[in-house]
Design an enzyme around this catalytic site. Structure first.
Site, PDB file in Angstrom:
ATOM      1  N   ASN A 150       0.799  -1.231   0.000  1.00 55.28           N
ATOM      2  CA  ASN A 150       0.000   0.000   0.000  1.00 55.28           C
ATOM      3  C   ASN A 150       0.836   1.287   0.000  1.00 55.28           C
ATOM      4  O   ASN A 150       0.359   2.318  -0.456  1.00 55.28           O
ATOM      5  CB  ASN A 150      -1.022  -0.011   1.139  1.00 55.28           C
ATOM      6  CG  ASN A 150      -0.392   0.058   2.495  1.00 55.28           C
ATOM      7  OD1 ASN A 150       0.715  -0.434   2.699  1.00 55.28           O
ATOM      8  ND2 ASN A 150      -1.073   0.672   3.434  1.00 55.28           N
ATOM      9  N   GLU A 248       4.541  -4.031  12.163  1.00 55.62           N
ATOM     10  CA  GLU A 248       3.573  -2.938  12.068  1.00 55.62           C
ATOM     11  C   GLU A 248       2.370  -3.505  11.332  1.00 55.62           C
ATOM     12  O   GLU A 248       2.489  -3.915  10.171  1.00 55.62           O
ATOM     13  CB  GLU A 248       4.160  -1.731  11.327  1.00 55.62           C
ATOM     14  CG  GLU A 248       5.191  -0.951  12.142  1.00 55.62           C
ATOM     15  CD  GLU A 248       4.686  -0.461  13.483  1.00 55.62           C
ATOM     16  OE1 GLU A 248       3.467  -0.242  13.647  1.00 55.62           O
ATOM     17  OE2 GLU A 248       5.522  -0.317  14.403  1.00 55.62           O
ATOM     18  N   CYS A 282      -3.068   1.842   6.561  1.00 52.38           N
ATOM     19  CA  CYS A 282      -3.227   1.278   7.911  1.00 52.38           C
ATOM     20  C   CYS A 282      -3.777   2.334   8.857  1.00 52.38           C
ATOM     21  O   CYS A 282      -4.404   2.011   9.849  1.00 52.38           O
ATOM     22  CB  CYS A 282      -1.896   0.739   8.412  1.00 52.38           C
ATOM     23  SG  CYS A 282      -0.580   1.955   8.302  1.00 52.38           S
TER      24      CYS A 282
HETATM   25  P1  NAP Z   1       0.076  -9.117   3.958  1.00 52.59           P
HETATM   26  O1  NAP Z   1      -0.804  -9.920   3.102  1.00 52.59           O
HETATM   27  O2  NAP Z   1       0.246  -9.505   5.383  1.00 52.59           O
HETATM   28  O3  NAP Z   1       1.498  -9.077   3.224  1.00 52.59           O
HETATM   29  C1  NAP Z   1       2.580  -8.328   3.741  1.00 52.59           C
HETATM   30  C2  NAP Z   1       3.874  -8.930   3.243  1.00 52.59           C
HETATM   31  O4  NAP Z   1       4.049 -10.227   3.821  1.00 52.59           O
HETATM   32  C3  NAP Z   1       3.922  -9.129   1.721  1.00 52.59           C
HETATM   33  O5  NAP Z   1       5.221  -8.877   1.270  1.00 52.59           O
HETATM   34  C4  NAP Z   1       3.586 -10.602   1.602  1.00 52.59           C
HETATM   35  O6  NAP Z   1       4.042 -11.186   0.407  1.00 52.59           O
HETATM   36  C5  NAP Z   1       4.345 -11.153   2.782  1.00 52.59           C
HETATM   37  N1  NAP Z   1       3.948 -12.500   3.183  1.00 52.59           N
HETATM   38  C6  NAP Z   1       2.864 -13.216   2.804  1.00 52.59           C
HETATM   39  N2  NAP Z   1       2.891 -14.436   3.380  1.00 52.59           N
HETATM   40  C7  NAP Z   1       3.998 -14.489   4.144  1.00 52.59           C
HETATM   41  C8  NAP Z   1       4.560 -15.471   4.991  1.00 52.59           C
HETATM   42  N3  NAP Z   1       3.984 -16.650   5.189  1.00 52.59           N
HETATM   43  N4  NAP Z   1       5.732 -15.197   5.617  1.00 52.59           N
HETATM   44  C9  NAP Z   1       6.333 -14.006   5.444  1.00 52.59           C
HETATM   45  N5  NAP Z   1       5.848 -13.027   4.652  1.00 52.59           N
HETATM   46  C10 NAP Z   1       4.686 -13.264   4.015  1.00 52.59           C
HETATM   47  O7  NAP Z   1      -0.388  -7.580   3.981  1.00 52.59           O
HETATM   48  P2  NAP Z   1      -0.765  -6.656   2.742  1.00 52.59           P
HETATM   49  O8  NAP Z   1      -2.077  -7.100   2.207  1.00 52.59           O
HETATM   50  O9  NAP Z   1       0.387  -6.548   1.809  1.00 52.59           O
HETATM   51  O10 NAP Z   1      -0.922  -5.231   3.458  1.00 52.59           O
HETATM   52  C11 NAP Z   1      -2.098  -4.837   4.081  1.00 52.59           C
HETATM   53  C12 NAP Z   1      -1.966  -4.907   5.595  1.00 52.59           C
HETATM   54  O11 NAP Z   1      -0.806  -4.167   5.990  1.00 52.59           O
HETATM   55  C13 NAP Z   1      -3.110  -4.263   6.318  1.00 52.59           C
HETATM   56  O12 NAP Z   1      -3.485  -5.066   7.409  1.00 52.59           O
HETATM   57  C14 NAP Z   1      -2.537  -2.935   6.806  1.00 52.59           C
HETATM   58  O13 NAP Z   1      -3.168  -2.396   7.931  1.00 52.59           O
HETATM   59  C15 NAP Z   1      -1.137  -3.327   7.087  1.00 52.59           C
HETATM   60  N6  NAP Z   1      -0.256  -2.145   7.084  1.00 52.59           N
HETATM   61  C16 NAP Z   1       0.222  -1.690   8.280  1.00 52.59           C
HETATM   62  C17 NAP Z   1       1.026  -0.551   8.325  1.00 52.59           C
HETATM   63  C18 NAP Z   1       1.585  -0.062   9.637  1.00 52.59           C
HETATM   64  O14 NAP Z   1       2.564   0.685   9.611  1.00 52.59           O
HETATM   65  N7  NAP Z   1       1.004  -0.433  10.767  1.00 52.59           N
HETATM   66  C19 NAP Z   1       1.333   0.133   7.152  1.00 52.59           C
HETATM   67  C20 NAP Z   1       0.820  -0.353   5.941  1.00 52.59           C
HETATM   68  C21 NAP Z   1       0.031  -1.496   5.927  1.00 52.59           C
HETATM   69  P3  NAP Z   1       2.997 -11.446  -0.840  1.00 52.59           P
HETATM   70  O15 NAP Z   1       2.552 -10.123  -1.276  1.00 52.59           O
HETATM   71  O16 NAP Z   1       3.866 -12.140  -1.830  1.00 52.59           O
HETATM   72  O17 NAP Z   1       1.902 -12.311  -0.295  1.00 52.59           O
END
Ligand code: NAP
Length: 480
Positions: A150, A248, A282
Site C-alpha cells: 500500500n 507494524e 493502515c
Molecule cells: P500481507 O498480506 O500480510 O502481506 C505483507 C507482506 O508479507 C507481503 O510482502 C507478503 O508477500 C508477505 N507474506 C505473505 N505471506 C507471508 C509469509 N507466510 N511469511 C512471510 N511473509 C509473508 O499484507 P498486505 O495485504 O500486503 O498489506 C495490508 C496490511 O498491511 C493491512 O493489514 C494494513 O493495515 C497493514 N499495514 C500496516 C502498516 C503499519 O505501519 N502499521 C502500514 C501499511 C500497511 P505477498 O505479497 O507475496 O503475499
C-alpha cells in the site's frame, strides 16, 4: 511492461520456480510486470550474499553509509515522475499520491543519511572512577525487510534506510503487488554505487518464500509491515529461534467529532482520512464517533464531501480516488459492504465495478453499532462507519473497544477536551483537528495493542530495532 528479477550479490538473477503476471488494477488489459516467483533456494542465495557483505559494511564509516542514502534520495527526485507512474500502474493509487510518496521517501533517505553523523552511544558514570564506561550501538547483522503493497515506495525505504545506515545488510522482499516498484528502488541503490551484497532483493509469493526468510538461521532480524494474520505467525517463528522482529500491522482507526468542532472542516478531514488512497492505509479513518447533537449536520457534510469524489484510473488528473489493488481486495471490500447493509444504514456508495479495473464507490454507513463487524474488523477499503455518541467519554470508550490502537483523531475547539482525549485514547499516533493518517520522517511511527509489536519505526526510534547495545568498560593499567 517490466520483467522483475531478483537482485543478489549485485547481479539481477532469474528466480528458480515460476513467473507471475501482474496487471494494472485500474485497467486489467495492461500487463505491468512479469515477476519471477522465487524459490527457497533463491532466498538462501540472497541471505548468503548479505552474510558475505555484512562485515565490510559494518566496518564502513557511518557517514559514508549515509552518503549512499543521500545519493539515492537525489535519484528518487530525479526519477520522481517515472517512479510515481510505475507505482500507480502497479498498485493503483493516484499519481499525485505516489508522487507525494516519492518525495516523502527522499526525505526519509535524507533523514537517515544524517543519522550517519549522529551519536551512537553515550558515556556513563561508573562506580570505578577510572573506568571509561560507555555504550555503543552496533549493527544487528542481516535484516529481512518484508513490506506490503500500500506504500510501495515509502515503507520499503523507511525500513531499508535505517537498516543500512546503522550498518546492517538487507534482504528485501516486497509484496507481490509492489514487485516492479520494489525492483526499481533496488536499481536506484545500485545506481548510487551501493556495494554488492549489501542490499539483496527476492521477489515472489510470500506463501512460498516467506517461511524461508523468516526461519533462515542467518537472518538476524525481521522488520515486517502487513496483516495481523501473517505478522503473528512471523512473531512466533522469529521468537522460536531468538531472532529480533518488528511488526507494524492493521488498524481500525477512530475519529471523534465533538459538538464544539467546526463540523464542515471535521467532515472534510474524516472523509479524506477514510477515502484517501481508496481507504488502503493502515491509518485510514474507518469509524467516526459523533456527538448526537450534531450528527445530522455532520452526516449532511459527509454526504456532500463523498459526492465530490471521482473514482477512476489514478493516472487521470480529474480522478480523486483510484481502484483497490487486486481482485482479492475487491472481493473482500464488497463482502464487508454486503455485511454493512445488514448491520447499518447505507448512506452513500456501496456500488462496485470490475469491467475495466477494481473500482469500488466510496461508501458510508450510518446507524452502526460500535461492536458490529464493519466497525470492528479492518476492511482496508473506502468504507466509513458513523456511530452516534452521547458524550466524549462514551466516544472514547467505544473508540478504545478495539484490538487495534494505531491512530486516532479528535475534532474540537476545546483544548481541555483535547488534553482529556490525549490522556485516554489508546493509540500510538494521535491527532487533534487532523485526519488519522500522516507521518513524518523524524517522528516515531507505530501503534499500540495489536497494531504493533511495540517498537517504533522512523525517527531516531528506529535505532532501537536496527542496532544492538554494547556496554563497554575500558580501565587503565593498575599502575596508572
Ligand atoms: P500481507 O498480506 O500480510 O502481506 C505483507 C507482506 O508479507 C507481503 O510482502 C507478503 O508477500 C508477505 N507474506 C505473505 N505471506 C507471508 C509469509 N507466510 N511469511 C512471510 N511473509 C509473508 O499484507 P498486505 O495485504 O500486503 O498489506 C495490508 C496490511 O498491511 C493491512 O493489514 C494494513 O493495515 C497493514 N499495514 C500496516 C502498516 C503499519 O505501519 N502499521 C502500514 C501499511 C500497511 P505477498 O505479497 O507475496 O503475499
Amino acid at each position: 511492461m517490466r520483467e522483475v528479477k531478483n537482485y543478489i550479490d549485485g547481479e539481477w538473477t532469474e528466480g528458480k520456480s515460476e513467473t507471475i503476471e501482474r496487471y494494472n488494477p485500474a485497467d486489467q488489459t495492461e500487463l505491468v510486470a512479469i515477476v519471477v516467483g522465487s524459490s527457497v533456494h533463491d532466498v538462501d542465495e540472497a541471505v548468503f550474499a548479505a552474510v558475505k557483505a555484512k562485515k565490510k559494511w559494518a566496518q564502513t564509516a557511518a557517514p559514508e553509509r549515509g552518503a549512499y542514502l543521500q545519493k539515492v534520495a537525489h535519484l528518487f527526485e530525479q526519477y520522481a515522475d517515472e517512479l510515481a507512474e510505475l507505482a500507480t500502474k502497479e498498485m493503483g493509487k493516484r499519481f499525485v499520491e505516489t508522487k507525494g510518496e516519492v518525495y516523502r521517501s527522499a526525505a526519509i533517505l535524507r533523514y537517515y543519511a544524517g543519522e550517519g553523523l549522529r551519536r551512537v552511544g553515550e558515556v556513563l558514570p561508573s562506580f570505578d572512577a577510572k573506568n571509561l564506561f560507555f555504550t555503543k550501538r552496533v549493527p544487528v547483522g542481516v535484516v529481512a525487510v518484508i513490506a506490503p503493497w500500500n506504500f510501495p515506495l515509502a515503507i520499503p525505504i523507511w525500513k531499508i534506510a535505517p537498516a543500512l545506515v546503522y550498518g546492517n545488510t538487507v534482504v528485501f522482499k516486497p509484496a507481490l503487488e509492489a514487485s516492479a516498484t520494489g525492483a526499481r528502488i533496488v536499481e536506484l541503490f545500485a545506481e548510487a554505487g551501493l556495494p554488492s551484497g549489501v542490499l539483496n532483493f527476492v521477489v515472489g509469493r510470500g506463501s512460498t518464500i516467506g517461511d524461508a526468510i523468516v526461519e533462515h538461521k542467518n537472518v538476524d532480524a525481521i522488520t515486517f509491515t502487513g496483516s495481523n494474520a501473517i505478522g503473528s505467525e512471523i512473531a512466533k517463528k522469529a521468537a522460536a529461534r531468538g531472532a529480533k522482529y518488528q511488526l507494524e500491522l492493521g488498524g481500525k482507526n477512530p475519529a471523534i467529532v465533538l459538538k464544539d468542532a467546526n463540523i464542515e472542516f471535521a467532515a472534510r478531514l474524516v472523509v479524506e482520512g477514510a477515502m484517501k488512497q481508496t481507504g488502503q492505509r493502515c491509518t485510514a479513518t474507518s469509524r467516526v464517533f459523533v456527538e448526537k447533537e450534531i450528527i445530522d449536520v455532520f452526516r449532511a457534510h459527509v454526504m456532500e464531501q463523498v459526492k465530490r469524489i471521482r473514482v477512476g484510473n489514478g493516472m487521470d488528473e480529474q480522478v480523486t480516488m483510484g481502484p483497490v489493488v487486486s481482485k482479492r481486495q475487491f472481493e473482500t471490500v464488497q463482502r464487508y459492504i454486503h455485511i454493512g447493509t445488514q448491520e447499518g444504514r447505507l448512506l452513500i456508495g456501496g456500488g462496485a465495478s470490475d469491467d475495466v479495473g477494481w473500482y469500488i464507490e466510496p461508501t458510508v454507513f450510518d446507524s452502526v453499532s460500535h461492536r458490529s463487524i464493519i466497525a470492528t474488523e479492518e476492511i482496508f477499503g473506502p468504507v466509513l462507519s458513523i456511530v452516534e455518541a452521547a458524550s466524549i467519554d462514551e466516544a472514547i470508550e467505544m473508540a478504545n473497544d478495539s484490538i487495534y490502537g494505531l491512530s486516532a483523531s479528535l475534532f474540537t475547539n476545546d483544548v481541555s477536551k483535547a488534553l482529556y482525549f490525549i490522556e485516554h485514547i489508546e493509540a500510538g499516533m494521535v491527532q487533534v483537528n487532523g485526519e488519522t493518517g500522516g507521518a513524518e520522517p523524524q517522528a516515531p511511527f507505530g501503534g499500540m495493542k495489536q497494531s504493533s509489536s511495540g517498537t517504533r519505526e522512523q525517527g531516531q526510534a528506529a535505532i532501537e530495532f536496527f542496532t544492538a547495545y554494547q556496554t563497554i568498560s575500558i580501565r587503565p593499567h593498575p599502575n596508572m
